[in-house]
Write an enzyme that holds these catalytic residues in place. Structure first.
Site, PDB file in Angstrom:
ATOM      1  CG  ASN A  16       5.236 -39.197 -21.625  1.00 10.22           C
ATOM      2  OD1 ASN A  16       5.565 -39.153 -20.720  1.00 10.22           O
ATOM      3  ND2 ASN A  16       4.751 -38.522 -23.271  1.00 10.22           N
ATOM      4  CG  ASP A  17       4.060 -43.422 -19.398  1.00 12.40           C
ATOM      5  OD1 ASP A  17       3.356 -42.680 -19.570  1.00 12.40           O
ATOM      6  OD2 ASP A  17       3.634 -44.435 -20.668  1.00 12.40           O
ATOM      7  CB  VAL A  18      10.651 -45.147 -18.364  1.00  9.99           C
ATOM      8  CG1 VAL A  18       9.680 -46.409 -18.761  1.00  9.99           C
ATOM      9  CG2 VAL A  18      11.534 -44.316 -19.367  1.00  9.99           C
ATOM     10  CB  ALA A  31       1.055 -44.250 -18.529  1.00  8.87           C
TER      11      ALA A  31
END
Length: 465
Positions: free
Chosen positions: A391-393, A432
């Site tokens: 997700n965040d990466v 995040a």
């Protein structure tokens, strides 16, 4: 005998250095791990023979017991629990340092054989760092397990940590000065250090756990090195120093991968402070009518004509235990002439190297694993990128939205590929706590479901084409 023991420590140190060097590349990681294990075996035997008061039978019995516990832990620990195991081992290292340093000092006090000021300082360092590592690792394990949730940055715990740190410094000075009832002061100091460890780790958000695990690993090494000075054991000094130094380097690498400084991780604002707003937007205004959904059959059709495919593993892949399913799909694609590679972000998963370990379990070729810097230039040429639980990466906001809390964080530029297929169970945000603009890109498709089920269905569909 003394010369042989010192030579054994030197041999162990060489094995550790070569082992760490080997573990820097997936292709040599197994050999590196084996060398490190041999070095540890040599060091343990040498340490037990150091004082020449332990029989060979006791040494063998202890090694067999320890090996049995290690094998049992390794076999019963699921891949998704590997971060918790690593954090637990850090805590055990800290506990060992506290126990050895405390018992050594109590024995010296009882025999009226207290050492020099330097020896006392080494005792204090071993106890303080060891106790902080023990309680901090316990909190990290509970956070990774989900037993302790993240409710934003907890200022109360930061205040507790600050006040406790002051108390630890004062208590350490008084203890070193030899004032008052030292055994009672020592017990109070250990209690304060345990509280300090909780206060330092509790406020840190889940997104920063890879950094915390690496830092606690460094703490355990430094505590071990201090204990080596307490015992006059060169092997422990060398080993602890290597672990401490490598852990600090890894911590720096993790911080760089997140575009954050270590003080910001430990004391600054955490990711996810706006998590409430993000959840309100989840499947609401941000995503409404903008997400294009697909099925396993759709993905199979895309892959049937793809020549270059990139897999992006994330924690969702680990949760679904889908590493073997992704290998099966990749093998099917390769049999059709496609090239398959795997994009590895440094902080994907819940500990450094989590994805590498996960894919190695499925015997995926090492040369197909590519780190972020190596794979990013290739992503614009990729026909299909499959994001598996990350997700965040992969959130383009890190590169495109200056107002985003993750702006500047290095990411995998999957949004530049010709087609991106995101496999997730839901549209929920990552650690995040912010929505992911990748999900609504024109070249992006969302395939909701368990990663293992989706990959297996896709493989069956390709075979039927």
């Amino acid at each position: 005998m003394f010369a042989l023991i010192n030579f054994s420590y030197l041999a162990a140190a060489v094995c550790f250095i070569l082992g760490i060097k080997g573990m820097t590349k997936p292709s040599t990681a197994v050999r590196g791990n084996q060398l490190a294990a041999i070095g540890m075996l040599i060091a343990v035997v040498a340490a037990l023979l150091h004082k020449e008061i332990i029989s060979y039978a006791t040494i063998i019995a202890g090694m067999l017991l320890g090996a049995a516990i290690g094998v049992w832990l390794a076999r019963r620990t699921a891949m998704t629990q590997m971060p918790e195991l690593v954090a637990s081992l850090n805590g055990i290292g800290g506990a060992a340092s506290v126990t050895v340093a405390t018992s050594t000092w109590l024995h010296a006090l009882a025999t009226d054989n207290l050492g020099t000021t330097g020896w006392t300082v080494a005792i204090l360092v071993s106890i303080v760092i060891g106790a902080v590592t023990l309680s901090g690792s316990l909190v990290a394990v509970l956070k990774l397990h989900g037993s302790i949730g993240d409710s934003g940055r907890n200022r109360a715990w930061q205040s507790v940590a600050l006040l406790t740190l002051v108390a630890v410094v004062v208590g350490s000075v008084l203890f070193a000065a030899g004032t008052g009832a030292q055994p009672l002061a020592l017990a109070a100091l250990v209690g304060l250090c345990l509280l300090l460890g909780v206060g330092l780790v509790q406020p840190i958000g889940g997104a920063d756990m890879p950094v915390v695990v690496a830092l606690l690993n460094a703490y355990s090494g430094l505590a071990g090195a201090a204990t080596g000075f307490v015992l006059g054991n060169q092997g422990l000094i060398i080993t602890g120093s290597l672990v401490g130094a490598s852990g600090l380097i890894l911590t720096a690498v993790m911080c760089k991968a997140m575009n954050r400084s270590l003080p910001n991780v430990l004391f600054g604002g955490a990711f996810g402070q706006s998590g409430g707003d993000a959840k309100a937007q989840d499947e609401g205004d941000f995503y409404a009518g903008k997400v294009k959904y697909a099925t396993a059959d759709d993905l199979a059709l895309l892959l049937d004509s793809a020549r270059k495919v990139v897999m992006v593993p994330g924690y969702g892949l680990a949760v679904a235990q889908a590493q073997h399913a992704v290998k099966e799909l990749a093998s099917q694609l390769e049999s059709r002439g496609a090239s398959v590679s795997y994009a590895i972000h440094p902080v994907a998963g819940r500990m450094p190297g989590h994805m590498n370990v996960l894919l190695a379990e499925a015997e995926i070729p090492y040369d197909q694993l590519k780190d972020m810097d190596a794979i990013n230039p290739e992503l614009p040429q990729a026909d299909v990128v499959i994001v598996l639980g990350a997700n965040d990466v992969v959130n383009p906001a890190a590169a495109e939205e200056p107002s985003s809390p993750i702006y500047g964080m290095p990411i995998l530029n999957v949004h530049k590929a010709k087609t991106v297929v995101v496999v997730k169970r839901s549209l929920s945000p990552g650690f995040a706590g912010i929505p992911n603009s990748l999900f609504i890109k024109d070249n992006s498709l969302m395939l909701k479901g368990d990663a293992k089920d989706v990959l297996q269905a896709t493989t069956r569909a390709i075979k039927d084409l």
